[in-house]
Design a protein around this motif. Structure first.
Motif, PDB file in Angstrom:
ATOM      1  N   TYR A   1      89.767 -26.304  -1.663  1.00  0.00           N
ATOM      2  CA  TYR A   1      88.579 -26.694  -0.886  1.00  0.00           C
ATOM      3  C   TYR A   1      88.629 -28.195  -0.624  1.00  0.00           C
ATOM      4  O   TYR A   1      88.761 -28.981  -1.561  1.00  0.00           O
ATOM      5  CB  TYR A   1      87.303 -26.367  -1.659  1.00  0.00           C
ATOM      6  CG  TYR A   1      87.075 -24.888  -1.872  1.00  0.00           C
ATOM      7  CD1 TYR A   1      86.775 -24.048  -0.801  1.00  0.00           C
ATOM      8  CD2 TYR A   1      87.160 -24.323  -3.142  1.00  0.00           C
ATOM      9  CE1 TYR A   1      86.566 -22.687  -0.985  1.00  0.00           C
ATOM     10  CE2 TYR A   1      86.951 -22.965  -3.343  1.00  0.00           C
ATOM     11  CZ  TYR A   1      86.655 -22.148  -2.257  1.00  0.00           C
ATOM     12  OH  TYR A   1      86.441 -20.809  -2.438  1.00  0.00           O
TER      13      TYR A   1
ATOM     14  N   ASP B   1      88.102 -29.715   5.581  1.00  0.00           N
ATOM     15  CA  ASP B   1      88.237 -28.335   6.078  1.00  0.00           C
ATOM     16  C   ASP B   1      87.491 -28.147   7.396  1.00  0.00           C
ATOM     17  O   ASP B   1      86.440 -28.731   7.618  1.00  0.00           O
ATOM     18  CB  ASP B   1      87.683 -27.334   5.044  1.00  0.00           C
ATOM     19  CG  ASP B   1      88.604 -27.192   3.835  1.00  0.00           C
ATOM     20  OD1 ASP B   1      89.752 -27.656   3.922  1.00  0.00           O
ATOM     21  OD2 ASP B   1      88.166 -26.621   2.816  1.00  0.00           O
TER      22      ASP B   1
ATOM     23  N   ASN C   1      83.850 -26.286   8.679  1.00  0.00           N
ATOM     24  CA  ASN C   1      82.871 -26.978   7.830  1.00  0.00           C
ATOM     25  C   ASN C   1      83.531 -27.633   6.631  1.00  0.00           C
ATOM     26  O   ASN C   1      84.415 -27.048   6.010  1.00  0.00           O
ATOM     27  CB  ASN C   1      81.817 -25.991   7.311  1.00  0.00           C
ATOM     28  CG  ASN C   1      81.001 -25.366   8.424  1.00  0.00           C
ATOM     29  OD1 ASN C   1      80.657 -26.040   9.385  1.00  0.00           O
ATOM     30  ND2 ASN C   1      80.717 -24.078   8.314  1.00  0.00           N
TER      31      ASN C   1
ATOM     32  N   ARG D   1      84.174 -28.579   2.856  1.00  0.00           N
ATOM     33  CA  ARG D   1      83.912 -27.805   1.637  1.00  0.00           C
ATOM     34  C   ARG D   1      84.369 -28.605   0.419  1.00  0.00           C
ATOM     35  O   ARG D   1      85.216 -29.487   0.535  1.00  0.00           O
ATOM     36  CB  ARG D   1      84.676 -26.472   1.681  1.00  0.00           C
ATOM     37  CG  ARG D   1      84.373 -25.659   2.927  1.00  0.00           C
ATOM     38  CD  ARG D   1      84.989 -24.273   2.888  1.00  0.00           C
ATOM     39  NE  ARG D   1      86.442 -24.304   2.811  1.00  0.00           N
ATOM     40  CZ  ARG D   1      87.197 -23.213   2.680  1.00  0.00           C
ATOM     41  NH1 ARG D   1      86.635 -22.026   2.620  1.00  0.00           N
ATOM     42  NH2 ARG D   1      88.508 -23.306   2.607  1.00  0.00           N
TER      43      ARG D   1
ATOM     44  N   GLU E   1      79.619 -25.591   1.034  1.00  0.00           N
ATOM     45  CA  GLU E   1      80.078 -26.038   2.352  1.00  0.00           C
ATOM     46  C   GLU E   1      78.853 -26.483   3.131  1.00  0.00           C
ATOM     47  O   GLU E   1      77.775 -25.895   3.008  1.00  0.00           O
ATOM     48  CB  GLU E   1      80.865 -24.944   3.071  1.00  0.00           C
ATOM     49  CG  GLU E   1      80.087 -23.931   3.844  1.00  0.00           C
ATOM     50  CD  GLU E   1      80.982 -22.951   4.623  1.00  0.00           C
ATOM     51  OE1 GLU E   1      82.188 -22.852   4.339  1.00  0.00           O
ATOM     52  OE2 GLU E   1      80.444 -22.270   5.502  1.00  0.00           O
TER      53      GLU E   1
END
Length: 563
Positions: free
Chosen positions: A362, A366, A369, A371, A410
């Protein structure tokens, strides 16, 4: 207020170990005024954990109830050598024989009549509460919450609830030793709302401890505000849906039509007064008929349940996200935001940032959106754990405190947060695929056959397994269709039932787009429900993975082929 007269000193801890009731809050307010830091413990903690909390905080005075004194405290008094005064909130009995030497038992009424001593105003930085978290991991930790932390948290939360005033009535029934309930009630007190006290067993007309034909607490009190953990809302949802199944086909068609029509209307931002009056009034009356805001916290609420609450109870559900370590504050969704699965934007008391977590894949870069692990900063971030160092609390260059939550979130383009994973729930399978157990459970919990579920995976195995507490009504119907007879335990242990439920779960998982490797290959049906008393879930009904693992150790070995 007589606590000071009994020798309780400012800045010396006092414990409160009691069910949710007015006396809990009265004792807490006395503590706040007189600068006695309040040590709170869950009523369902086991003996060793209670003794640990009382000894670690060096308690001499404790406020409790008659029931808890007899059922929990009496057995461990000798293990808490510093304890001298027990204040019982019930008015009867007035004499308490049979207690160890050196321990005085008082009734709260008598203590209130003692002559008070001059009080010392607390400073904003003084500790107000040491709240022991039931922790899904290991020994409970005491979170130190200062007076300024509480004020910051309350201010942040109250700002999201429109038109709070003295015409509101709040119904309190969740444990006050839980940060969600304590902060919700403090918000009410600070805005002059009435509070009525209830319990999960007496909440509605259908509740377990309400005699058939009698009224539940919500029917009598008619509250306008209520906080609920998803566990309770899921129960209401499943109950109503079962009733819908039992309706005549005409009624059922009408209900489904109204449901779908209203869903379409609220997604466009319209209200449906006629539908509400004709179709949903009955469902709305389950909680007294006057609820204008439902606050949800403690765990993720499924989209289906949230939709159901919006439509059938005709009120917005404010989904919130916060931790004991952030005084319960973090985010709450706007009341007009009917999107599901999100916890809203940061409150005015908090800043939120996402930190990259490489192992889970993550990153704040990203697409579409950003994260990462959720870090909450602000004046609501608590002072740390009592007598314990922790790397989860940080202070930045400008002196602001931050807490690393271990949850993965997110951010959407409108600034709202969605919780998508938990650091501790990630397991790597033999072939290298990562499975988020929490994600698998959240999907499968929506299935009508499932009351609760715990997914489990060993890193040296190639598949996931699951433990399921089945829905008694649904499974019994299925057993009858299969021609199976027997006790509830026999039905749950029947291999044919296991196969059927596994098939149903697999279909649900595939339609929710889970990957093949994420779907449990084997399951075990548990006839006993998981309650805080069994020690398998926390007071907020979060799974205690370590305890569940040891409880089902034999089954795990069997399901993984006895390796």
């Amino acid at each position: 207020i007589g606590l000071a007269a009994l020798g309780q000193k400012p800045q010396c801890n006092i414990a409160i170990f009691c069910e949710t009731r007015a006396e809990w809050m009265i004792a807490a307010q006395a503590g706040f005024i007189y600068n006695f830091p309040l040590v709170t413990l869950y009523a369902t903690l086991g003996g060793p954990a209670i003794a640990h909390g009382l000894n670690e905080t060096e308690i001499t005075h404790i406020v409790t109830s008659k029931d808890l004194l007899q059922s929990r405290l009496k057995a461990i008094l000798l293990e808490v050598p510093r304890l001298q005064h027990i204040i019982v909130v019930d008015s009867k009995p007035t004499s308490w024989p049979g207690f160890p030497r050196g321990i005085m038992v008082h009734n709260m009424d008598a203590v209130q009549e003692l002559v008070a001593v001059a009080r010392r105003q607390p400073l904003p930085s003084d500790t107000a509460v040491i709240m022991y978290t039931s922790g899904s991991t290991g020994i409970p930790k005491g979170v130190m919450i200062s007076h300024s932390n509480i004020i910051a948290g309350i201010t942040g939360m109250a700002e999201r609830i429109p038109n709070l005033d003295e015409t509101d009535t709040y119904i309190g029934y969740l444990p006050l030793a839980h940060v969600l309930e304590l902060s919700a009630e403090m918000v009410c007190i600070s805005h002059g709302c009435r509070i009525g006290y209830s319990s999960p067993q007496t909440l509605a007309d259908q509740s377990t401890k309400i005699k058939k034909g009698s009224k539940g607490d919500t029917s009598v009190l008619k509250p306008t505000l209520m906080a609920a953990v998803p566990e309770i809302m899921d129960r209401i949802y499943k109950n109503v849906m079962t009733k819908v199944e039992e309706m005549s086909s005409v009624q059922r068609t009408l209900f489904v039509l109204a449901y779908n029509y209203k869903m379409e209307q609220i997604s466009k931002g319209y209200s449906t007064p006629l539908c509400d009056r004709l179709v949903f009034k009955k469902v709305r009356s389950l909680l007294g008929g006057h609820i204008r805001v439902l606050l949800s916290g403690g765990a993720p609420l499924s989209a289906a349940t949230q939709r159901f609450m919006n439509i059938c109870l005709c009120c917005p559900v404010g989904q919130g996200y916060g931790l004991t370590e952030t005084s319960g504050a973090g985010t709450i969704s706007e009341m007009w935001d009917y999107s599901t699965g999100r916890v809203g934007a940061p409150l005015v008391c908090s800043e939120i940032t996402l930190k990259d977590w490489e192992e889970g894949g993550y990153y704040s870069t990203d697409k579409p959106n950003p994260r990462g692990e959720i870090l909450i900063g602000g004046p609501n971030v608590t002072m740390g754990y009592y007598k314990k160092q922790s790397e989860d609390f940080l202070v930045d260059a400008s002196g602001q405190r931050w807490f690393c939550t271990g949850d993965i979130g997110e951010f959407h383009t409108d600034g709202c947060l969605k919780i998508i994973d938990r650091k501790k729930d990630l397991v790597k399978l033999q072939a290298g695929e990562y499975v988020s157990l929490g994600k698998v459970e959240a999907v499968l919990k929506n299935c009508s056959f499932v009351d609760n579920i715990c997914a489990y995976a060993n890193s040296d195995q190639s598949y996931v397994i699951g433990f399921v507490v089945p829905n008694q009504k649904q499974l019994t119907i299925l057993a009858e269709q299969r021609g199976l007879r027997g006790s509830w335990e026999e039905i749950c242990n029947h291999p044919e039932m296991e196969r059927d439920v596994l098939r149903i779960l697999t279909e649900a998982a595939l339609s929710a787009k889970l990957e093949r490797f994420e779907i449990p290959k084997k399951i075990r049906l548990s006839a006993e429900p998981w309650t805080p008393e069994t020690g398998l879930v926390t007071d907020a009904f979060k799974l205690k993975r370590k305890e569940l693992k040891s409880h089902y150790q034999d089954d795990i070995e069997r399901m993984y082929g006895g390796k």
